[in-house]
Design a protein around this motif. Structure first.
Motif, PDB file in Angstrom:
ATOM      1  N   ALA A  22       0.878  -1.056  -0.130  1.00  0.00           N
ATOM      2  CA  ALA A  22       0.058   0.193   0.027  1.00  0.00           C
ATOM      3  C   ALA A  22       0.631   1.385   0.074  1.00  0.00           C
ATOM      4  CB  ALA A  22      -1.024  -0.131   1.339  1.00  0.00           C
ATOM      5  N   TRP A  23       1.188   1.646  -1.192  1.00  0.00           N
ATOM      6  CA  TRP A  23       2.301   2.790  -1.429  1.00  0.00           C
ATOM      7  C   TRP A  23       1.744   3.867  -0.851  1.00  0.00           C
ATOM      8  CZ3 TRP A  23       5.005   3.313  -6.734  1.00  0.00           C
ATOM      9  CH2 TRP A  23       5.973   4.206  -6.723  1.00  0.00           C
ATOM     10  N   GLN A  24       2.484   4.755   0.149  1.00  0.00           N
ATOM     11  CA  GLN A  24       1.888   5.905   0.924  1.00  0.00           C
ATOM     12  C   GLN A  24       2.138   6.987  -0.141  1.00  0.00           C
ATOM     13  OE1 GLN A  24      -0.215   5.671   3.491  1.00  0.00           O
ATOM     14  NE2 GLN A  24      -0.005   3.780   2.557  1.00  0.00           N
ATOM     15  N   LYS A  26       1.030  10.029  -0.580  1.00  0.00           N
ATOM     16  CA  LYS A  26       0.469  11.426   0.102  1.00  0.00           C
ATOM     17  C   LYS A  26       1.636  12.471  -0.297  1.00  0.00           C
ATOM     18  CE  LYS A  26      -1.499  13.951   4.046  1.00  0.00           C
ATOM     19  NZ  LYS A  26      -2.206  14.867   3.330  1.00  0.00           N
ATOM     20  N   LYS A  28       3.568  12.949  -2.546  1.00  0.00           N
ATOM     21  CA  LYS A  28       4.515  12.579  -3.769  1.00  0.00           C
ATOM     22  C   LYS A  28       4.076  13.101  -5.115  1.00  0.00           C
ATOM     23  CE  LYS A  28       7.254   9.483  -1.427  1.00  0.00           C
ATOM     24  NZ  LYS A  28       6.863   9.729  -0.120  1.00  0.00           N
ATOM     25  N   ALA A  49      -5.259   8.000  -3.449  1.00  0.00           N
ATOM     26  CA  ALA A  49      -4.044   7.747  -2.757  1.00  0.00           C
ATOM     27  C   ALA A  49      -3.206   9.210  -2.116  1.00  0.00           C
ATOM     28  CB  ALA A  49      -3.079   6.778  -3.127  1.00  0.00           C
ATOM     29  N   ASP A  50      -4.129  10.133  -2.392  1.00  0.00           N
ATOM     30  CA  ASP A  50      -3.649  11.501  -2.046  1.00  0.00           C
ATOM     31  C   ASP A  50      -2.340  11.858  -2.692  1.00  0.00           C
ATOM     32  OD1 ASP A  50      -5.897  11.747  -0.168  1.00  0.00           O
ATOM     33  OD2 ASP A  50      -4.417  11.010   1.645  1.00  0.00           O
TER      34      ASP A  50
END
Ligand SMILES: C[C@@]1(CC(=O)O)c2cc3[nH]c(cc4nc(cc5[nH]c(cc(n2)[C@H]1CCC(=O)O)[C@@](C)(CC(=O)O)[C@@H]5CCC(=O)O)C(CC(=O)O)=C4CCC(=O)O)c(CCC(=O)O)c3CC(=O)O
Ligand SMILES: NC(=O)C1=CN([C@@H]2O[C@H](COP(=O)(O)OP(=O)(O)OC[C@H]3O[C@@H](n4cnc5c(N)ncnc54)[C@H](O)[C@@H]3O)[C@@H](O)[C@H]2O)C=CC1
Length: 301
Positions: A22-24, A26, A28, A49-50
């Motif tokens: 679950a790649w964060q 936010k 990026k 995923a923001d």
């Protein structure tokens, strides 16, 4: 006493899959090249995923959804109205996605991204993907991704619908409430050396309460559950809510929904209830049709 051999004791390693994470994303920086329907799908993945999203595509090529996202919804953080031109368009991003109808440019973008060590996905070109997209389910904080490792994307989508139908309706709200309860517990017991006990206690609470029961937790009920911590007690629904004879006869929202509209979670067929109601309706309809036809023909004779 028989000893379990080591190769049976430990999880078997099955190489050949992908690393599912679950790649964060936010904050990026994500570059999406293209503005067609496939790009519009990628936009949802990134914004869910923001991620900070830049779309690069000439305005003449934007599909209606993309126009809506850019001009009306304003969910695109930066829109660059031009075609991809060269490496300077890619530098500085954390992730590059392309969904364009130009295989040569896609290949170039992939090579440059890789030379800059930026992960890249070229829609539908597996050798030009550092990672694949999957078929997704979202229920509040819950995310499920189905991947077939590129073998059968359509099967990924059908598997996703099977899983969707098996999920309890209240699962998203249940997880939200567990999140609040965990945060309250961390506030009450912040000590790092209490980690093991905290985790054991949370496991026992989650196992003692059904999804429906968790989903309907009130702040007062959470406090009551938390008050069991010091004594090492895990309050169950009946301790917190009491035993209600009436309540035990009322089907939960979840079971009612499932029995009326749901499908069997194992094989995916329509529930017996729905089949029963549908069958009864069909039977009544067919009987009425036969009566109407007989009346018509007997009065014509
Ligand atoms: C490798 C991957 C790379 C990537 O794009 O990331 C890839 C590659 C390719 N897709 C192709 C075709 C189709 N793709 C779909 C659908 C989806 N494809 C998705 C992901 C992926 N597709 C990655 C692997 C996923 C996995 O692990 O299974 C999904 C899950 C997610 C998404 O794209 O968001 C989304 C379903 C979302 C949903 O509905 O839930 C359908 C079905 C449909 O449209 O209904 C078809 C037509 C049927 C068919 O061909 O099977 C082709 C052939 C092109 C050709 O023949 O020219 C290639 C190239 C090749 O296989 O070589
Ligand atoms: N996953 C799937 O189900 C499908 C995937 N695809 C793949 O995804 C690609 C895109 O599909 P669609 O969105 O349907 O295509 P599309 O043809 O609707 O859109 C292509 C987009 O790319 C833009 N574009 C072209 N060259 C560009 C450049 N150099 N720089 C910036 N933008 C550029 C166009 O203006 C347009 O917005 C297809 O070429 C195909 O490889 C296609 C159909 C289904």
């Amino acid at each position: 006493m028989s000893k379990v051999p080591d190769h049976e004791k430990y999880t078997k390693i099955c190489p050949g899959g992908g690393l599912i994470l679950a790649w964060q994303l936010k904050d990026k920086k994500v570059l999406l090249v293209g503005g067609g329907n496939v790009a519009a799908g990628r936009l949802i993945n990134v914004k869910d995923a923001d991620g900070h999203l830049t779309v690069m595509c000439p305005s003449s090529g934007l599909c209606t959804e993309m126009k809506y996202r850019i001009n009306v919804e304003k969910s695109v953080d930066q829109y660059i109205d031009k075609s991809y031109e060269g490496p300077e368009d890619i530098a500085g991003y954390d992730l590059v996605l392309t969904a364009i109808d130009d295989a040569t440019t896609s290949r170039t973008i992939c090579q440059i991204a890789r030379s800059l060590k930026i992960p890249v996905n070229v829609a539908d070109v597996p050798p030009e993907c550092d990672f694949y997209f999957g078929s997704l389910i979202r229920r509040g904080p819950l995310q499920i991704m189905v991947s077939t490792g590129g073998k059968g994307p359509r099967i990924a989508a059908t598997t996703r619908s099977l899983i969707e139908r098996a999920l309890p309706v209240s699962i998203g709200s249940a997880i939200e409430k567990v999140g609040i309860l965990r945060a309250k517990l961390r506030e009450k017991v912040p000590e790092p050396n209490k980690g093991a006990r905290r985790m054991r206690w949370m496991i026992d609470v989650c196992d003692a309460w059904s999804f429906d029961e968790l989903a309907s937790l009130t702040p007062e009920e959470m406090d009551k559950i938390l008050s069991g911590w010091e004594a090492g007690k895990v309050y169950k629904p009946r301790d917190v809510r009491g035993i209600s004879v009436i309540r035990s006869f009322i089907p939960s929202k979840d079971s009612l929904y499932k029995s009326l509209f749901g499908t069997c979670p194992v094989v995916g067929y329509v529930s017996p209830w729905l089949a029963g109601i549908g069958g009864a309706a069909l039977g009544v309809g067919a009987t009425l049709a036969v009566i109407a036809l007989r009346t018509k023909y007997s009065s014509a004779r």
